[in-house]
Design a protein around this motif. Structure first.
Motif, PDB file in Angstrom:
ATOM      1  N   LEU A 129      38.766 -12.975  -7.885  1.00  0.00           N
ATOM      2  CA  LEU A 129      38.131 -11.915  -8.520  1.00  0.00           C
ATOM      3  C   LEU A 129      37.010 -10.545  -7.843  1.00  0.00           C
ATOM      4  O   LEU A 129      36.544 -10.196  -8.995  1.00  0.00           O
ATOM      5  N   ALA A 130      38.108  -9.973  -6.530  1.00  0.00           N
ATOM      6  CA  ALA A 130      37.287  -9.205  -6.480  1.00  0.00           C
ATOM      7  C   ALA A 130      35.737  -9.470  -5.764  1.00  0.00           C
ATOM      8  O   ALA A 130      34.993  -7.792  -6.675  1.00  0.00           O
ATOM      9  N   ILE A 131      35.409 -10.442  -6.050  1.00  0.00           N
ATOM     10  CA  ILE A 131      33.920 -10.424  -5.513  1.00  0.00           C
ATOM     11  C   ILE A 131      33.474 -11.368  -3.935  1.00  0.00           C
ATOM     12  O   ILE A 131      34.192 -12.334  -3.075  1.00  0.00           O
ATOM     13  N   THR A 132      31.922 -11.073  -2.918  1.00  0.00           N
ATOM     14  CA  THR A 132      32.235 -11.567  -2.107  1.00  0.00           C
ATOM     15  C   THR A 132      31.876 -13.054  -2.555  1.00  0.00           C
ATOM     16  O   THR A 132      30.919 -13.910  -3.178  1.00  0.00           O
ATOM     17  N   CYS A 133      32.422 -14.582  -1.481  1.00  0.00           N
ATOM     18  CA  CYS A 133      32.096 -15.446  -1.521  1.00  0.00           C
ATOM     19  C   CYS A 133      31.193 -16.598  -0.742  1.00  0.00           C
ATOM     20  O   CYS A 133      31.706 -16.189   0.769  1.00  0.00           O
ATOM     21  N   ALA A 134      30.571 -17.321  -1.055  1.00  0.00           N
ATOM     22  CA  ALA A 134      29.569 -18.555   0.114  1.00  0.00           C
ATOM     23  C   ALA A 134      29.590 -19.760  -0.672  1.00  0.00           C
ATOM     24  O   ALA A 134      29.360 -19.878  -2.039  1.00  0.00           O
ATOM     25  N   PRO A 135      29.838 -20.416  -0.017  1.00  0.00           N
ATOM     26  CA  PRO A 135      29.719 -21.658   0.279  1.00  0.00           C
ATOM     27  C   PRO A 135      28.462 -22.335  -0.926  1.00  0.00           C
ATOM     28  O   PRO A 135      27.272 -21.769  -0.678  1.00  0.00           O
ATOM     29  N   LEU A 136      28.502 -23.353  -1.423  1.00  0.00           N
ATOM     30  CA  LEU A 136      27.547 -23.508  -2.712  1.00  0.00           C
ATOM     31  C   LEU A 136      26.545 -23.699  -1.520  1.00  0.00           C
ATOM     32  O   LEU A 136      24.971 -23.980  -1.917  1.00  0.00           O
ATOM     33  N   ASP A 137      26.614 -24.932  -0.761  1.00  0.00           N
ATOM     34  CA  ASP A 137      25.770 -25.177   0.374  1.00  0.00           C
ATOM     35  C   ASP A 137      24.518 -24.152   0.702  1.00  0.00           C
ATOM     36  O   ASP A 137      23.405 -24.505   0.894  1.00  0.00           O
ATOM     37  N   ASP A 138      24.961 -23.179   0.581  1.00  0.00           N
ATOM     38  CA  ASP A 138      24.281 -21.781   1.069  1.00  0.00           C
ATOM     39  C   ASP A 138      22.714 -21.437  -0.012  1.00  0.00           C
ATOM     40  O   ASP A 138      22.252 -20.498   0.371  1.00  0.00           O
ATOM     41  N   LEU A 139      23.081 -21.700  -0.769  1.00  0.00           N
ATOM     42  CA  LEU A 139      22.698 -21.213  -1.756  1.00  0.00           C
ATOM     43  C   LEU A 139      21.284 -21.362  -1.857  1.00  0.00           C
ATOM     44  O   LEU A 139      20.634 -20.368  -1.344  1.00  0.00           O
ATOM     45  N   GLU A 140      20.423 -22.635  -1.585  1.00  0.00           N
ATOM     46  CA  GLU A 140      19.232 -22.636  -1.226  1.00  0.00           C
ATOM     47  C   GLU A 140      18.610 -21.534   0.088  1.00  0.00           C
ATOM     48  O   GLU A 140      16.785 -20.958  -0.594  1.00  0.00           O
ATOM     49  N   LYS A 141      18.964 -21.637   0.904  1.00  0.00           N
ATOM     50  CA  LYS A 141      18.247 -20.365   1.868  1.00  0.00           C
ATOM     51  C   LYS A 141      18.508 -18.971   1.126  1.00  0.00           C
ATOM     52  O   LYS A 141      17.836 -18.530   1.732  1.00  0.00           O
ATOM     53  N   ALA A 142      19.712 -19.099   0.563  1.00  0.00           N
ATOM     54  CA  ALA A 142      19.584 -17.300   0.435  1.00  0.00           C
ATOM     55  C   ALA A 142      18.224 -17.351  -1.421  1.00  0.00           C
ATOM     56  O   ALA A 142      18.099 -16.494  -1.284  1.00  0.00           O
ATOM     57  N   LEU A 143      18.242 -18.492  -2.121  1.00  0.00           N
ATOM     58  CA  LEU A 143      16.788 -17.898  -2.863  1.00  0.00           C
ATOM     59  C   LEU A 143      15.937 -17.593  -2.244  1.00  0.00           C
ATOM     60  O   LEU A 143      14.323 -17.688  -3.006  1.00  0.00           O
ATOM     61  N   ARG A 144      15.585 -18.623  -1.158  1.00  0.00           N
ATOM     62  CA  ARG A 144      14.079 -18.050  -0.015  1.00  0.00           C
ATOM     63  C   ARG A 144      13.801 -16.978   0.430  1.00  0.00           C
ATOM     64  O   ARG A 144      13.511 -16.776   0.810  1.00  0.00           O
ATOM     65  N   GLY A 145      15.081 -16.423   0.001  1.00  0.00           N
ATOM     66  CA  GLY A 145      15.137 -14.984   0.998  1.00  0.00           C
ATOM     67  C   GLY A 145      13.752 -13.987   0.177  1.00  0.00           C
ATOM     68  O   GLY A 145      13.161 -13.958  -0.977  1.00  0.00           O
ATOM     69  N   PRO A 146      13.101 -12.967   1.169  1.00  0.00           N
ATOM     70  CA  PRO A 146      11.946 -12.151   0.233  1.00  0.00           C
ATOM     71  C   PRO A 146      12.369 -11.194  -0.438  1.00  0.00           C
ATOM     72  O   PRO A 146      13.615 -11.179  -1.026  1.00  0.00           O
ATOM     73  N   GLY A 147      11.339 -10.894  -1.309  1.00  0.00           N
ATOM     74  CA  GLY A 147      11.575 -10.091  -2.538  1.00  0.00           C
ATOM     75  C   GLY A 147      11.539 -10.843  -4.366  1.00  0.00           C
ATOM     76  O   GLY A 147      11.460 -12.268  -3.960  1.00  0.00           O
ATOM     77  N   PRO A 148      11.479  -9.693  -4.988  1.00  0.00           N
ATOM     78  CA  PRO A 148      11.509 -11.247  -6.438  1.00  0.00           C
ATOM     79  C   PRO A 148      12.362 -11.312  -6.261  1.00  0.00           C
ATOM     80  O   PRO A 148      13.541 -10.258  -6.088  1.00  0.00           O
ATOM     81  N   THR A 149      12.579 -12.500  -7.567  1.00  0.00           N
ATOM     82  CA  THR A 149      13.790 -13.006  -7.771  1.00  0.00           C
ATOM     83  C   THR A 149      13.307 -13.302  -9.509  1.00  0.00           C
ATOM     84  O   THR A 149      12.492 -13.783  -9.653  1.00  0.00           O
TER      85      THR A 149
END
Length: 476
Positions: A150-170
């Motif tokens: 897909l020519a896209i960066t991938c990460a394990p789904l288990d890391d998603l929750e931490k990413a969603l807690r990042g700063p800034g509006p979502t």
């Protein structure tokens, strides 16, 4: 043992010996790296277009979890359309529940696709997890394989929750994945709705790759219609013959593509007066009409949407021909109104004028002009709904788009839409002559708006009544 609160699961217990045995002696995966998908650069361009609307904002677009059909059995999985459109991922290789996150940067966004990696042979999930285990639902791609395809960066789904807690509006496309919704509390729903609208509006103008996918879906649908026509003599008189039609169409759909793009409508006789008749449990009878509204969905998740109303005997009766002719001329008027710069609603009103004038000629309406007046609209007793919609990855595509960009907008090159006027003369409608009651006709075709006007993508399937009759004879 007190079994009052035990479940009805039919899972077998796993002994320590079996758990240990299942962790060893598996061959290493050995397969060539995947090819880059043709859609990958198109999906990247779509993400860039979405990014431009939301500087500095994290964007979250879930594919969605599986949906339960009954107890522990899920429906066949299909990812959410916005996710699939922006990644090119159909979930055939990544599995269910992936999430696209677009992280804001100084000059746009970085896209990261979170999905479950391939199941390791050490934790037991690969053979015990009925919903995600690979021995139950098939192997998943590794993160590296998905990144390459897909020519896209991938990460394990288990890391998603931490990413969603990042700063800034979502902002989140909500109502798709309950876990994502919970992870990002909503204070004001309007920003999230804007994301859903913008993602839908990206699909209004199809790129060249998308047009090719829709044309393929249409071509497969034409093949499926021909299979139905060839088998009608066999199905006539059969109990639940409508389901024979449905099954024939869906068999071709699964062979040629991913399946059907929506629930097939196979409505014979007065069943066709029900716009979304999907029970499909009626008998096909000589002398009746069959209204077949169906579309094949490609493996890339683009669907056709075509309707033909066929005489089961192969020949229209005079009354059926009377109704069919009126709808045919209404569709011709609608198709003639398709051009860049025309209002989206113009083709519908062009078709409805023909319908209203025909109903006046039949003595059903007192005055076509009066019926067409927005303050009246009484012709709708016999037509009920609009005469078309956008088409693409969803059969009713771009539904979340703002009215100013869609229903109240203008047609542009690259729009793909249906033109589908119909007449539904209910069997109990006392305003109609008895001989017309219970007859329903819809003719639906898929159209690409071009610089010159409209290109009929479904032109290979006959529309004119005499061509329909000849076509049916050639397939009987």
């Amino acid at each position: 043992m007190d079994d009052r609160f035990t479940t009805g699961s039919h899972d077998l217990p796993v002994s320590k010996a079996l758990a240990s045995f299942m962790t060893r002696d598996w061959a290493a995966a050995d397969k060539p790296p995947p090819d880059r998908l043709v859609v990958a650069p198109y999906a990247s361009a779509r993400r860039a277009a979405l990014s431009a609307h939301f500087p500095g904002v994290r964007l979250v677009l879930p594919a969605g979890p599986p949906k339960v059909r009954s107890n522990d059995c899920d429906y066949r999985y299909r990812p959410h359309t916005a996710y699939a459109h922006l990644t090119g991922d159909t979930a055939a290789d990544t599995g269910t529940g992936a999430v696209l996150v677009m992280e804001p940067t100084a000059d746009g966004h970085d896209a990261i696709l979170y999905h479950r990696p391939r199941s390791p042979r050490g934790d037991g999930g690969f053979y015990r997890d009925r919903r995600h285990g690979e021995f139950w639902v098939g192997p998943r791609a590794t993160l590296a394989e998905t990144a390459e395809r897909l020519a896209i960066t991938c990460a394990p789904l288990d890391d998603l929750e931490k990413a969603l807690r990042g700063p800034g509006p979502t902002r989140v496309i909500r109502g798709i994945d309950p876990e994502v919704d919970r992870a990002v509390p909503v204070a004001d729903p309007l920003p999230d709705r804007e994301l859903a609208s913008r993602a839908a509006e990206l699909r209004l103008v199809k790129d060249d790759w998308e047009v090719a996918q829709i044309q393929a879906a249409v071509d497969h649908t034409v093949t499926a219609f021909a299979e139905v026509a060839a088998g009608l003599p066999q199905a006539t008189g059969m109990a639940r013959g409508e389901r024979w039609v449905e099954g024939t169409f869906e068999r071709v759909s699964r062979i040629k593509g991913n399946g059907v793009g929506y629930e097939t409508i196979a409505a014979s006789g007065a069943h066709a007066c029900v716009l979304h008749w999907t029970r499909n449990d009626g008998t096909l009878r000589l002398g009746d009409l069959l209204l077949l509204d169906a579309g094949v969905e490609t493996d890339t998740l683009y669907t056709a949407d075509i309707t033909r109303t066929l005489p089961i005997s192969g020949w229209f009766t005079p009354r059926q021909r009377q109704v069919y002719d009126l709808v045919y001329h209404a569709q011709e008027a609608g198709l003639a109104a398709i051009r860049p710069g025309a209002r989206f609603r113009d083709f519908h009103m062009a078709a409805m004028r023909v319908i209203a004038e025909g109903l006046e000629d039949w003595g059903v309406l007192r005055s076509a002009e009066e019926a067409l007046d927005p303050e009246s609209g009484v012709y709708r007793r016999y037509t009920l709904c609009s005469s078309g919609h956008m088409l693409g990855m969803d059969v009713h595509d771009c539904a979340a788009a703002r009215a100013s960009e869609y229903l109240d907008g203008v047609l542009r090159p690259g729009h793909v839409l249906t033109v589908e006027p119909g007449l539904y003369l209910q069997p109990d409608d006392m305003t109609l002559p008895p001989e017309l009651r219970g007859i329903a006709v819809r003719i639906e075709d898929d159209v690409l708006v071009t610089q010159q006007g409209g290109r009929l993508l479904s032109a290979e399937l006959p529309r004119h009544p005499e061509e329909i009759e000849l076509w049916m004879q050639s397939h009987s």
